[in-house]
Design a protein around this motif. Structure first.
Motif, PDB file in Angstrom:
ATOM      1  N   LYS A   1       0.808  -1.213   0.000  1.00 37.27           N
ATOM      2  CA  LYS A   1       0.000   0.000   0.000  1.00 37.27           C
ATOM      3  C   LYS A   1       0.845   1.268   0.000  1.00 37.27           C
ATOM      4  N   ALA A   2       2.076   1.164   0.498  1.00 42.16           N
ATOM      5  CA  ALA A   2       2.903   2.364   0.656  1.00 42.16           C
ATOM      6  C   ALA A   2       4.379   2.009   0.541  1.00 42.16           C
ATOM      7  N   ALA A   3       5.166   3.023   0.193  1.00 44.64           N
ATOM      8  CA  ALA A   3       6.625   2.886   0.144  1.00 44.64           C
ATOM      9  C   ALA A   3       7.227   3.884   1.122  1.00 44.64           C
ATOM     10  N   PHE A   4       8.097   3.399   1.997  1.00 46.36           N
ATOM     11  CA  PHE A   4       8.827   4.267   2.922  1.00 46.36           C
ATOM     12  C   PHE A   4      10.238   4.479   2.391  1.00 46.36           C
ATOM     13  N   VAL A   5      10.621   5.739   2.253  1.00 51.40           N
ATOM     14  CA  VAL A   5      11.946   6.079   1.753  1.00 51.40           C
ATOM     15  C   VAL A   5      12.862   6.357   2.931  1.00 51.40           C
TER      16      VAL A   5
ATOM     17  N   GLY B   1       8.244   9.270   3.954  1.00 51.38           N
ATOM     18  CA  GLY B   1       9.575   9.159   4.536  1.00 51.38           C
ATOM     19  C   GLY B   1       9.496   8.333   5.802  1.00 51.38           C
ATOM     20  N   HIS B   2      10.598   7.757   6.187  1.00 47.82           N
ATOM     21  CA  HIS B   2      10.648   6.954   7.415  1.00 47.82           C
ATOM     22  C   HIS B   2      10.084   7.739   8.598  1.00 47.82           C
ATOM     23  N   ARG B   3      10.408   9.035   8.675  1.00 51.51           N
ATOM     24  CA  ARG B   3       9.994   9.858   9.809  1.00 51.51           C
ATOM     25  C   ARG B   3       8.475  10.025   9.902  1.00 51.51           C
TER      26      ARG B   3
ATOM     27  N   CYS C   1      15.663  10.054   9.871  1.00 54.04           N
ATOM     28  CA  CYS C   1      15.608   9.366   8.584  1.00 54.04           C
ATOM     29  C   CYS C   1      14.361   9.777   7.795  1.00 54.04           C
ATOM     30  N   PRO C   2      14.469  10.065   6.522  1.00 52.21           N
ATOM     31  CA  PRO C   2      15.570   9.814   5.585  1.00 52.21           C
ATOM     32  C   PRO C   2      16.534  10.992   5.422  1.00 52.21           C
TER      33      PRO C   2
END
Length: 412
Positions: free
Chosen positions: A243-247, A381-383, A390-391
């Motif tokens: 569903k989502a991508a974390f950078v 983003g990871h945060r 991060c990131p």
């Protein structure tokens, strides 16, 4: 980071055939999946060497004051290594303080003092995941890439907080470069496809992938970057979908060349498994500063492989790590574009809009309690899922660019 071709297209195949797009694990063996015990691994030994950092009581003129624990490691000669991190026994313990190292290049000079980012706890498997309950997990800093080195010195200062038990430096030797693939060896890379071929393959293998998908980018397999398949746990673990991508950024420093990217990946892989105690490389994919895309955690690049990248939000998501540290350094356009190309394809396979929002259920993080339903950008983003740097601020500011580019590639 799996091969469209199911786990790393890294397995052996003699001819280029259509790469499977299967979504959830269907229980059938994957002809492209990595096989533990690949004979080539014998040529890529690598090594992890640990040096204890014993606490030294600090001194104060005030006898009532609590001693400030410190840990020093005098400069010493060591076996060659290229990546360093601090590790301790309890993954729940927090190292409150500053950890610094300096290293000596092989045949060269000593570096200045460099910080190891304390708190790798924002990565890792969700608390309820089997991977987090093996008893093998450890606390660790982010790893730092220093290049070929044969000397190290360290110092730890905590301003009074106790040092975690078992504190040590782990020095990682990435091992030899894998042999260059033969011209007929097609399992070193998953080739790029144009949009028409991407759609045709999705139709043939999956019955289609919805109206919006980006062309598949070239992906460098685990075999090509030299992953030793004997390190990771056997088998694979999957979510239901993506569903989502974390950078992320790897926070391992920017002092690498793109010709060293495979060595950086082998080092981080070994650090994740041998030092942090994870079942495999934490991220699903990695991107280097030149825009090369790499398969990360094994199980199939097109499949929803469960990673260990965003504590609390690994389920139904993927993690993309840009190699480097982008807190004060602007990521190259090539890297941002690679994130967009990868996201357009992989999110498209699973029907996700890069400019849209997704709802994920938290597995427990320092921002969202377990069980809460959280609204996130499909490319986050990871945060966004965990209170962390991060990131890196500079990369985080580029996510809007990545979303727009990925959506454009999907024809939205």
């Amino acid at each position: 980071m799996r091969a469209l071709v199911a786990s790393s297209l890294g397995v052996t195949c003699a001819v280029l055939v259509s790469l499977p797009f299967a979504l959830p694990d269907d229980g059938r063996p994957d002809r492209y999946a990595d096989k533990a015990g690949d004979a080539r691994a014998a040529d890529l030994p690598g090594a992890t060497r640990s040096i204890p950092l014993a606490p030294l009581g600090g001194h104060s003129t005030n006898r009532a004051a609590r001693p400030a624990p410190t840990a020093d490691l005098a400069a010493r000669d060591v076996e060659p290594f290229s990546l360093v991190g601090a590790v301790w026994d309890d993954p729940r313990a927090v190292l409150e303080g500053r950890v610094q190292v300096r290293t000596r290049a092989v045949g060269g000079q000593w570096s200045g003092w460099q910080d190891l980012t304390a708190g790798h706890a924002d990565h890792g498997a969700d608390p309820s995941a089997k991977e987090a309950r093996t008893g093998r997990n450890h606390g660790s800093t982010d790893p730092l890439w220093v290049g070929a080195s044969d000397g190290v010195q360290a110092r730890v200062r905590t301003d009074g907080a106790p040092l975690p038990r078992g504190l040590r430096l782990d020095l990682v030797d990435p091992g030899a470069e894998p042999p260059r693939p033969r011209a007929a060896d097609v399992d070193g890379e998953i080739p790029a496809l144009d949009l028409a071929r991407t759609r045709a393959e999705a139709e043939a293998e999956m019955g289609g992938a919805g109206p919006h998908i980006g062309p598949r980018p070239k992906i460098i397999t685990r075999k090509k970057w030299g992953a030793d398949e004997r390190l990771r746990e056997k088998g694979f673990v999957y979510s239901k979908t993506i569903k989502a991508a974390f950078v992320h950024h790897s926070a391992s420093g920017n002092g690498y060349s793109c010709s060293q990217s495979a060595s950086v990946l082998r080092s981080i892989y070994r650090y994740h498994v041998k030092s942090s105690g994870w079942r495999d490389f934490g991220y699903n994919f990695a991107v280097d500063k030149c825009g090369n895309i790499y398969e990360g955690r094994a199980g199939g690049v097109a499949k929803p492989v469960l990673g260990a990248h965003t504590l609390g939000f690994n389920t139904n998501s993927m993690g993309i790590a840009v190699l480097g540290t982008y807190s004060r350094t602007t990521p190259p356009a090539a890297a941002v574009n690679a994130v967009a190309r990868l996201a357009a394809w992989k999110l498209g396979l699973h029907g996700a809009n890069p400019k849209g929002v997704a709802y994920l259920t938290s597995g427990g993080s320092n921002l969202y309690k377990k069980g809460s339903k959280v609204r996130l950008n499909v490319i986050s983003g990871h945060r966004d899922g965990f209170a962390t740097e991060c990131p890196g601020g500079r990369l985080y500011k580029k996510l809007g660019t990545a979303r727009a580019k990925a959506a454009d590639l999907q024809g939205r």
